[in-house]
Design a protein around this motif. Sequence first.
Motif, PDB file in Angstrom:
ATOM      1  N   LYS A 226      37.572  -2.285 -16.395  1.00  0.00           N
ATOM      2  CA  LYS A 226      37.569  -1.318 -15.291  1.00  0.00           C
ATOM      3  C   LYS A 226      38.989  -0.960 -14.854  1.00  0.00           C
ATOM      4  O   LYS A 226      39.165  -0.162 -13.943  1.00  0.00           O
ATOM      5  CB  LYS A 226      36.768  -1.874 -14.110  1.00  0.00           C
ATOM      6  CG  LYS A 226      35.271  -1.996 -14.404  1.00  0.00           C
ATOM      7  CD  LYS A 226      34.467  -2.397 -13.180  1.00  0.00           C
ATOM      8  CE  LYS A 226      34.578  -3.857 -12.897  1.00  0.00           C
ATOM      9  NZ  LYS A 226      33.661  -4.296 -11.809  1.00  0.00           N
ATOM     10  N   GLY A 236      37.626   4.743 -15.740  1.00  0.00           N
ATOM     11  CA  GLY A 236      37.039   5.480 -14.622  1.00  0.00           C
ATOM     12  C   GLY A 236      35.528   5.505 -14.697  1.00  0.00           C
ATOM     13  O   GLY A 236      34.837   5.277 -13.694  1.00  0.00           O
ATOM     14  N   ARG A 239      34.223   2.033 -13.903  1.00  0.00           N
ATOM     15  CA  ARG A 239      34.247   1.747 -12.464  1.00  0.00           C
ATOM     16  C   ARG A 239      33.092   2.440 -11.761  1.00  0.00           C
ATOM     17  O   ARG A 239      32.449   1.876 -10.871  1.00  0.00           O
ATOM     18  CB  ARG A 239      35.583   2.194 -11.852  1.00  0.00           C
ATOM     19  CG  ARG A 239      36.749   1.288 -12.171  1.00  0.00           C
ATOM     20  CD  ARG A 239      37.959   1.587 -11.290  1.00  0.00           C
ATOM     21  NE  ARG A 239      38.454   2.954 -11.433  1.00  0.00           N
ATOM     22  CZ  ARG A 239      39.341   3.344 -12.351  1.00  0.00           C
ATOM     23  NH1 ARG A 239      39.823   2.453 -13.226  1.00  0.00           N
ATOM     24  NH2 ARG A 239      39.744   4.592 -12.413  1.00  0.00           N
ATOM     25  N   SER A 240      32.790   3.675 -12.190  1.00  0.00           N
ATOM     26  CA  SER A 240      31.704   4.414 -11.533  1.00  0.00           C
ATOM     27  C   SER A 240      30.343   3.781 -11.813  1.00  0.00           C
ATOM     28  O   SER A 240      29.405   3.946 -11.041  1.00  0.00           O
ATOM     29  CB  SER A 240      31.707   5.877 -11.994  1.00  0.00           C
ATOM     30  OG  SER A 240      31.250   6.002 -13.332  1.00  0.00           O
TER      31      SER A 240
END
Length: 480
Positions: A226, A236, A239-240
Amino acid sequence: MKKILFVASECVPFIKTGGLADVVGALPGALDKSRFDVRVVLPDYACIPAPLRDSLQYAGSFQMNLGSLGEQYVGIMQTVRDGVTYYLIDNQHYFSGPTPYGDLRWDIEKFCYFCKAALSILPSVGFRPDVIHCHDWQASMVPVFLHEMFLDNPFYRGIRTVVTIHNLKFQGVWDIPTFQKITGLPERVFTPGRMEFHKDANMLKGGLVYADRITTVSPTYAEEIKMPYYGEKLDGLLRSKSGDLWGILNGIDYGIYNPETDQKLYATYSKDNFRSGKAQNKRRLQQELGLPQDPDAMMIGMITRLTDQKGLDLLAYVIERLLLSRVQLAVIGTGDAKYESMLRHFEWTRKDKVSASIMFDDTRAHRLYAASDAILMPSLFEPCGLTQLIALRYGSLPIVRETGGLKDTVRPYNRYEGTGTGFSFRDYNADDMLSTIYFGEMVFYDDRRAWDAMVRRGMETDFSWNTSARRYEELYDQLS
């Protein structure tokens, strides 16, 4: 009973190039068979060994559309091993090569075909899974095809998907027009929120976007990816989707890797007699490798791909200084030509210290685990790593960089508390690595009681599939 389908490009014992095959080969058998009906789909490679190919039975065939490439033959071969059913997708056009992988452009077309075929065979074999578990980029188009092309058919509605990242570095990236031609997927799939990736298309990204859950092969690696440094430009997205991301540590097959029963060893041993057992294996392996038969010399092993990812650049920087100390270095592996040449050079010039087996020999690898006192793994990144788990099982203490699964599985030695199962360093720095090796040497030569206590702790630690399989069962239960 819940039905689980594994989709993967390799699986022990059929075909293996790395740790992915070990996971796909071991995990289905470790799941609770009273609760889970687990089946596996693989390509029917021509390079699968003949005795295994001879065990396959024809289970049907049909034609399948593959984008603008038109109709393609899909043959289904089937076999059952240890209570697990395997389906192998037969197509000589795609799978007749001498190795499972080759040119990336061809591999992308081959595995797009494979992913669509893995879904297409299910009605024919009468198996409707609750969860499809897809392994690495080669299988990651399954969730994409499922959501974009198959959900109009009631047979496929409600099927959930999991994508496991075994190594984020490999993603299956090519230009969008080529993917459109191969897959026939609509234009909306090739947009930034789906498969588009820096103006190209990315198979792994597509799988991660469409999957219901994402797993990777250690808790630390799940956190590392992440971040930009480890995230390979997908940090990205990860992480989402962090709420759907699970880090589940790999295990090893304790039936295969057991020093008490391993017939590849010169002498078997247990945690109760490891000193004499490992001494016998060391003496015989030193003889086999042409090293001086010095039972008291600290033997450091490396069983690895010879690449920068595995820390060979660090070894190259310090190897001359390392060989000034009383160690023997035994390496098994292949990889970059510069590292193969370096190790051959040192074997030639320092035969009293270095053995370089530029090959992969499974029997010799087992013997090195048993003979070595330590295993060196200074990886730049390591999603999980199986080598350190096997080393601990055989009483060889890992010397590792604190990254990914290495950090999760090797507890650094603390002389004050009398704890630990190996040695570790944090920064990717050759001098830090060398200092850690020197520290290990000091304990080996000057405090053998502490060393032997670490060996025993390592051999007693359970890294079988038992714990990991329960975590996967929890994941499947949550999805279905």
